[in-house]
Design an enzyme around this catalytic site. Structure first.
Site, PDB file in Angstrom:
ATOM      1  N   HIS A  41      30.365 -80.569  70.017  1.00 22.55           N
ATOM      2  CA  HIS A  41      28.922 -80.823  70.032  1.00 22.55           C
ATOM      3  C   HIS A  41      28.534 -81.296  68.629  1.00 22.55           C
ATOM      4  O   HIS A  41      27.944 -80.558  67.842  1.00 22.55           O
ATOM      5  CB  HIS A  41      28.142 -79.562  70.416  1.00 22.55           C
ATOM      6  CG  HIS A  41      28.467 -79.027  71.777  1.00 22.55           C
ATOM      7  ND1 HIS A  41      29.614 -78.309  72.042  1.00 22.55           N
ATOM      8  CD2 HIS A  41      27.796 -79.109  72.952  1.00 22.55           C
ATOM      9  CE1 HIS A  41      29.630 -77.962  73.326  1.00 22.55           C
ATOM     10  NE2 HIS A  41      28.537 -78.445  73.894  1.00 22.55           N
ATOM     11  N   GLU A 121      29.602 -86.283  71.456  1.00 24.65           N
ATOM     12  CA  GLU A 121      28.143 -86.153  71.429  1.00 24.65           C
ATOM     13  C   GLU A 121      27.583 -86.821  72.679  1.00 24.65           C
ATOM     14  O   GLU A 121      27.831 -87.994  72.933  1.00 24.65           O
ATOM     15  CB  GLU A 121      27.568 -86.788  70.169  1.00 24.65           C
ATOM     16  CG  GLU A 121      26.061 -86.762  70.102  1.00 24.65           C
ATOM     17  CD  GLU A 121      25.471 -85.377  70.353  1.00 24.65           C
ATOM     18  OE1 GLU A 121      24.581 -85.272  71.216  1.00 24.65           O
ATOM     19  OE2 GLU A 121      25.929 -84.409  69.688  1.00 24.65           O
ATOM     20  N   GLY A 147      30.557 -82.136  75.773  1.00 20.91           N
ATOM     21  CA  GLY A 147      31.529 -81.450  74.938  1.00 20.91           C
ATOM     22  C   GLY A 147      32.428 -80.499  75.695  1.00 20.91           C
ATOM     23  O   GLY A 147      33.624 -80.386  75.395  1.00 20.91           O
ATOM     24  N   ASP A 168      29.872 -75.856  69.072  1.00 24.68           N
ATOM     25  CA  ASP A 168      28.553 -75.517  68.530  1.00 24.68           C
ATOM     26  C   ASP A 168      27.494 -75.962  69.530  1.00 24.68           C
ATOM     27  O   ASP A 168      26.709 -76.876  69.249  1.00 24.68           O
ATOM     28  CB  ASP A 168      28.379 -76.196  67.171  1.00 24.68           C
ATOM     29  CG  ASP A 168      27.084 -75.818  66.482  1.00 24.68           C
ATOM     30  OD1 ASP A 168      26.450 -74.830  66.914  1.00 24.68           O
ATOM     31  OD2 ASP A 168      26.699 -76.524  65.539  1.00 24.68           O
TER      32      ASP A 168
END
Length: 283
Positions: A41, A121, A147, A168
């Site tokens: 991410h 992304e 992700g 993340d």
């Protein structure tokens, strides 16, 4: 919730996460063989703290803003210097403007010639910015995809037998802890030699406790939880703390993590900041 990290870049959670991330990459660099990093991410990689989104919240002022001019002692410099030096290098490269490096920029800064970084992304605008940031860097690839799906598609890495998976997620969904736990288990199954680091918010203890217990009940081993709280986690409407769960951490990494938290806590929060490093499950 529609999460955009530009509003939160450089806040206390970023500061803690990124100091630990740099320490993990430095640990990988201690061995000569190449490594590969997957950032699931990734965001945009570089954040303008003078821009309207960062200025709207001002969260960075209570995070990186406090650290840039902090009078660090010898132990604090040893713990935070490797990360802060990169942040200052980035700012110098932008003529002193307040550009803060996110995880992809930090990792890319530390790659050796044979190491690689793969960034995922999903948001189209953020993906565009990330591609532009790394358009001249052949060691970094950018994928416009979910992700979590990338964990199955891109692991194990082709380029190296060791490395790091950084997760993340934005915690936009109510079941994010459940999805994150499943992703950790999938990543470890597909990349057993790799380190897996997963960020999570601490609002109150119940969701975090359920997350950890779920991993333990599933038979996961070598789980280290590193947490920093600004205040007692009693109000579920506030971000009271931040955690990084590290599966298969480097040897003695708990000592490095403890030193990083000890260096950060005096500068974050309003005098109540506390750090903890705990083995959730050992060997």
């Amino acid at each position: 919730m529609n999460y955009r990290h530009s509003y939160h870049a450089g806040n206390f959670a970023d500061v803690m996460k990124h100091a630990l991330l740099v320490a993990l990459i430095k640990a990988l660099c201690r061995k000569p063989s190449a490594f590969s990093v997957l950032d699931t991410h990734a965001g945009i990689g570089l954040y303008d703290l003078s821009g309207p989104q960062a200025q709207a919240t001002g969260e960075w002022r209570e995070g990186i803003g406090r650290l840039l001019e902090a009078p660090l002692g010898v132990a604090q410099q040893a713990a935070l210097g490797p990360w802060l030096d990169i942040v200052r290098d980035v700012m110098r490269a932008h003529e002193g403007r307040l550009f803060y490096p996110g995880s992809p920029a930090l990792v890319a800064h530390l790659l050796r010639p044979d190491d690689t970084l793969t960034c995922c992304e999903h948001h189209p605008d953020d993906q565009h910015d990330l591609r532009r940031l790394f358009r001249h860097n052949p060691q970094v690839s950018v994928h416009g995809r979910d992700g979590y799906g990338a964990i199955t598609a891109l692991l194990p890495p082709r380029q190296a037998k060791r490395g790091l998976v950084l997760m993340d997620p934005p915690f936009e969904e109510r079941d994010e802890f459940t999805r994150l736990a499943q992703a950790i288990m999938t990543a470890r199954r597909r990349f057993p030699a790799g380190i897996v680091a997963a960020w999570y918010p601490i609002k109150h203890r119940a969701p975090v406790r359920a997350f950890m217990n779920g991993l333990k009940d599933a038979g996961q081993r070598k789980l280290l939880a590193v947490e920093l709280t600004l205040r007692p986690p009693l109000d579920p409407t506030r971000l009271n703390g931040s955690g990084l769960l590290i599966a298969n951490p480097p040897f003695r990494f708990e000592d490095e993590a403890q030193a990083i938290l000890a260096a950060l806590c005096p500068y974050l929060g309003d005098g109540q900041a506390e750090g903890s490093v705990e083995w959730i499950v050992g060997e």
